[in-house]
Design a protein around this motif. Sequence first.
Motif, PDB file in Angstrom:
ATOM      1  N   ASP A   1      14.768  45.676-112.594  1.00  0.00           N
ATOM      2  CA  ASP A   1      13.970  44.659-111.912  1.00  0.00           C
ATOM      3  C   ASP A   1      12.475  44.910-112.092  1.00  0.00           C
ATOM      4  OD1 ASP A   1      16.194  43.368-111.101  1.00  0.00           O
ATOM      5  OD2 ASP A   1      16.206  44.163-109.062  1.00  0.00           O
ATOM      6  N   GLU A   2      12.086  46.174-111.950  1.00  0.00           N
ATOM      7  CA  GLU A   2      10.672  46.511-112.138  1.00  0.00           C
ATOM      8  C   GLU A   2      10.269  46.327-113.596  1.00  0.00           C
ATOM      9  OE1 GLU A   2       9.380  50.205-109.802  1.00  0.00           O
ATOM     10  OE2 GLU A   2      11.570  50.366-109.810  1.00  0.00           O
TER      11      GLU A   2
ATOM     12  N   ALA B   1       9.480  42.659-114.366  1.00  0.00           N
ATOM     13  CA  ALA B   1       8.162  42.223-113.906  1.00  0.00           C
ATOM     14  C   ALA B   1       7.068  42.693-114.858  1.00  0.00           C
ATOM     15  CB  ALA B   1       7.902  42.747-112.502  1.00  0.00           C
ATOM     16  N   GLU B   2       7.217  43.905-115.387  1.00  0.00           N
ATOM     17  CA  GLU B   2       6.198  44.436-116.306  1.00  0.00           C
ATOM     18  C   GLU B   2       6.211  43.696-117.637  1.00  0.00           C
ATOM     19  OE1 GLU B   2       3.812  46.762-115.683  1.00  0.00           O
ATOM     20  OE2 GLU B   2       4.518  46.611-113.613  1.00  0.00           O
TER      21      GLU B   2
ATOM     22  N   ARG C   1       4.621  40.334-117.141  1.00  0.00           N
ATOM     23  CA  ARG C   1       3.160  40.451-117.026  1.00  0.00           C
ATOM     24  C   ARG C   1       2.541  40.696-118.400  1.00  0.00           C
ATOM     25  NH1 ARG C   1      -0.886  44.381-115.313  1.00  0.00           N
ATOM     26  NH2 ARG C   1       0.637  46.062-115.216  1.00  0.00           N
TER      27      ARG C   1
ATOM     28  N   ALA D   1      12.005  40.792-121.432  1.00  0.00           N
ATOM     29  CA  ALA D   1      12.158  40.466-120.018  1.00  0.00           C
ATOM     30  C   ALA D   1      13.548  39.878-119.761  1.00  0.00           C
ATOM     31  CB  ALA D   1      11.067  39.489-119.568  1.00  0.00           C
TER      32      ALA D   1
ATOM     33  N   CYS E   1      17.378  38.605-116.652  1.00  0.00           N
ATOM     34  CA  CYS E   1      16.807  37.371-116.101  1.00  0.00           C
ATOM     35  C   CYS E   1      16.690  36.338-117.211  1.00  0.00           C
ATOM     36  CB  CYS E   1      15.430  37.629-115.501  1.00  0.00           C
ATOM     37  SG  CYS E   1      15.439  38.917-114.236  1.00  0.00           S
TER      38      CYS E   1
ATOM     39  N   ARG F   1       9.022  33.989-111.864  1.00  0.00           N
ATOM     40  CA  ARG F   1       8.649  35.249-111.197  1.00  0.00           C
ATOM     41  C   ARG F   1       7.296  35.767-111.662  1.00  0.00           C
ATOM     42  NH1 ARG F   1      13.870  39.120-111.095  1.00  0.00           N
ATOM     43  NH2 ARG F   1      12.252  40.494-110.271  1.00  0.00           N
ATOM     44  N   ARG F   2       6.848  35.272-112.835  1.00  0.00           N
ATOM     45  CA  ARG F   2       5.553  35.711-113.332  1.00  0.00           C
ATOM     46  C   ARG F   2       4.422  35.063-112.541  1.00  0.00           C
ATOM     47  NH1 ARG F   2       3.023  33.983-118.051  1.00  0.00           N
ATOM     48  NH2 ARG F   2       4.896  32.872-118.693  1.00  0.00           N
TER      49      ARG F   2
END
Length: 432
Positions: free
Chosen positions: A390-391, A394-395, A398, A416, A421, A429-430
């Motif tokens: 999950d982390e 997100a990275e 980004r 990603a 996802c 989510r971004r």
Amino acid sequence: MTVSGAGATREAIEAVWRIESARLIGGLVRLVRDVALAEDLAQEALVVALERWPAAGIPENPGAWLMATARNRAVDQARRRQLQAAKHDELAQDASGSLARPDLEAAIDDDVGDDLLRLILIACHPLLSTEGRAALTLRLLGGLTTAEIARAFLVPESTIAQRIVRGKRTLAEARVPFEVPRGAELSERLSSVLEVLYLVFNEGYTATKGDDWTRPELCEEALRLGRILAELAPHEAEVHGLVALMELHASRLRARVGPSGEPILLLEQERSRWDQLLVHRGLAALARAEALRQPLGPYTLQAAIAGVHARARTGAETDWPRIVALYDALAELTGSPVVELNRAVAVSMAFGPAAGLELVDALASEPALATYHLLPSVRGDLLLKLGRADEAFAEFARAAALAQNARERELLLARARACGCTGVDAERRRKP
């Protein structure tokens, strides 16, 4: 002459120009002491060639023909200027006296061995902005048109034209000496030249913008100029170091891009596609740099890192502890946050992702990396290896938002998605 024959002759002339233009302009700079005038004279000689060669044929020594034509025009211009000055000042001229500038006529027979080195040092003069140096170098030494340079850097043609004009004007107004410096002064000036060649090569190796991940033509141009510089400054270790770095990185170009233009990362590349001739040339240049027994500079250290990769038959056989040690030296020498990030990757490969993540997290507040897409990209990779999907998602999302190159953005979004996802989720989510 047939249309097809005329076209072939024109192509041959353009090829001659690419080969001879830098040496021609360099020789003219030595004669007229003015970069803008030298380029104008060279262009005038090219126009004459385009007019005459289709009918008369290409001379046996086209470079000498172009130089003679440009030189004669330079002498004619000098004579006209001296006559005008004499009339304006109402000075009597001795009918038997020479009307050409004595220094110009004397310079015609000077040794031309330093012409290219002089031109390289002038085009990359520290007085100019980095962007101005790159544009002027590709214009004067690469023989590229303003439009070609603009396409390479994905900026408007008018922007490149302004940089070139501004650069020539700056050099003229500052009365930059046209002599080749020696000793310590030469080494100092060479650092500016190496910076420009490194910038041009890197833009070709990993394009910062646009739809293509690589632009091989820029890599080839930087490498060509680097090889010339190595011949002109054979006792400068960092020149050989940069050539080694470019040769070794260029050897991977075919393997860095997939069939559809998608990026292929280093450890996923098919090493059989690496150009072994360039690998051997790169390792030989690295050996020359190290044999000079000068303190290892940043380009030689980076070449040594590339050399470790080149010697490994597979990614699994890479000597990562050796690479970490080289990055330690490079980080101490440069103090660069980007180098520290690359060092963190090497540490993760040598000692595990947790060790690498600790170093990456320490760089999170570094201002220079605030908009650098590879920081979250590296962090995402390490988090994924540690099972923190999950982390990692997100990275990667980004990083994709920060990336300006379309191919790289697609790669990051794919990574990603691989975290579990969908692309729609990634976009949702971004956003804050």
